[in-house]
Design an enzyme around this catalytic site. Structure first.
Site, PDB file in Angstrom:
ATOM      1  N   TYR A  49      52.221  52.881  35.181  1.00 18.80           N
ATOM      2  CA  TYR A  49      52.646  51.823  36.096  1.00 18.80           C
ATOM      3  C   TYR A  49      51.823  50.571  35.832  1.00 18.80           C
ATOM      4  CZ  TYR A  49      48.386  53.013  38.709  1.00 18.80           C
ATOM      5  OH  TYR A  49      47.078  53.253  39.064  1.00 18.80           O
ATOM      6  N   ARG A 124      36.730  61.566  36.828  1.00 17.38           N
ATOM      7  CA  ARG A 124      37.940  62.031  37.510  1.00 17.38           C
ATOM      8  C   ARG A 124      38.867  62.715  36.512  1.00 17.38           C
ATOM      9  NH1 ARG A 124      42.650  58.492  40.604  1.00 17.38           N
ATOM     10  NH2 ARG A 124      42.824  59.816  42.458  1.00 17.38           N
ATOM     11  N   HIS A 181      42.108  63.726  48.438  1.00 20.09           N
ATOM     12  CA  HIS A 181      43.194  63.647  49.420  1.00 20.09           C
ATOM     13  C   HIS A 181      43.644  65.002  49.953  1.00 20.09           C
ATOM     14  CE1 HIS A 181      42.793  59.862  47.547  1.00 20.09           C
ATOM     15  NE2 HIS A 181      43.771  59.951  46.673  1.00 20.09           N
ATOM     16  N   ASP A 257      41.429  54.170  49.939  1.00 20.70           N
ATOM     17  CA  ASP A 257      42.340  54.184  48.784  1.00 20.70           C
ATOM     18  C   ASP A 257      42.894  52.791  48.488  1.00 20.70           C
ATOM     19  OD1 ASP A 257      43.567  55.499  46.596  1.00 20.70           O
ATOM     20  OD2 ASP A 257      45.459  55.617  47.670  1.00 20.70           O
TER      21      ASP A 257
END
Length: 318
Positions: A49, A124, A181, A257
């Site tokens: 994206y 991550r 999350h 976030d």
């Protein structure tokens, strides 16, 4: 270099409200991002994206507006393993930010040390297939082994339905593991149903596993949304996040976030997101653990009178 945003991209909410909930002194926004700006820090060619720009200056202004003292900036997938925007934000934070990077097996020890000096404290691993291409688990295992001596941790992002196939891999990681999350549960299912019970079991059986109880705006099915003054938003997410906070109070983190990448339905008012916190951490003690004690122990152990470690709680007294 100029970039065109992904069609339908929702920009972050401008002029967020001031939270009614008064954050404890020293609170940390433990999950946020910077995007570019693309003209200075180009987005990765392999990205899935193209976002709007969201600069370090805008992030730090939001931090101050909401009442946080510090940030943990997580590498955005749109930047791939090019961590320059992240490191730039850390270097210009005056010590008020730490980072979680994305790296490949080709990273050198010198580069790791340089990133550590800038404030990076973790890497991550993203397993959400719509966001990243597959990285072989042997490469991720190699990376985890290399960052463990630095006292870094591994952040893992996955969907709840994928936990069974990832269980053994996560269990073998030689570091503290932080789940993004709440493990992305399906909140239309029962909080005591088999899917979420598996996540509870995973945390209970692995004392090195932490969870972020962030992103209710991503998880919610029925809302209401954090818009138009709504102070009790995302009620369907509350039982899931609250259970994690109350069951594992010393292993939870929270973050905005910001700037909320890839949201399709709405863009939340970040001030109203902060007002979500007392619904999942109902006492002053739980709020302080979630927002101050735990993130400080994880990311600024030297200021908390601790030394970095990868034991079950993230650090030991000196």
């Amino acid at each position: 270099m100029e970039f065109t945003k992904t069609t339908g991209w929702l920009d972050w909410y401008t002029n967020p409200s001031k939270p009614r909930f008064q954050l404890p002194v020293g609170s940390v926004d433990a999950h946020c991002h910077v995007f570019g700006p693309g003209a200075q820090f180009p987005y990765a060619p392999e990205r899935k994206y193209t976002p709007c720009d969201a600069s370090k200056e805008q992030l730090f202004a939001l931090r101050d507006h909401l009442g946080f003292a510090r940030n943990v900036v997580v590498q955005a997938t749109c930047h791939g393993a090019d961590n320059r925007a992240l490191v730039d934000a850390l270097v210009h934070s005056n010590g008020k930010a730490r980072g979680v990077a994305t790296v490949g097996r080709n990273i050198t020890d010198v580069q790791l040390q340089s990133m550590h000096a800038a404030g990076v404290r973790g890497v991550r691993f993203n397993f959400v297939k719509r966001l990243v291409d597959f990285t072989p688990k042997d490469e991720l295992t190699e990376i985890a082994g290399r960052i463990a001596p630095l006292g870094w941790h591994v952040v893992v992002y996955f969907e709840a339905v994928d936990l069974p196939e990832l269980w053994d891999f996560f269990s073998a990681l030689p570091t503290t593991v932080v789940v993004d999350h709440v493990g992305r549960p399906d909140v239309s299912k029962a909080v005591d149903g088999p899917e979420f019970e598996l996540f509870i079991k995973f945390m209970r059986e692995h004392a090195n596993v932490w969870s972020k109880v962030s992103c209710p705006e991503r998880l919610s099915v029925t809302g209401p949304k954090a818009l138009n003054g709504e102070r009790a938003a995302y009620r369907d997410v509350v039982p899931f996040a609250k259970r994690i906070v109350e069951t594992f109070p010393d292993r939870v983190l929270w973050g905005t976030d910001w700037p909320h990448p890839n949201l399709k339905d709405h863009m939340p008012d970040d001030g109203l997101l902060v007002d979500f916190i007392p619904h999942i951490a109902a006492t002053a003690e739980l709020q302080r653990k979630l927002l101050v004690d735990n993130p400080m122990r994880m990311y600024w152990p030297e200021e908390a009178g601790l030394r970095p470690s990868n034991d079950c709680i993230g650090s030991w007294p000196t």
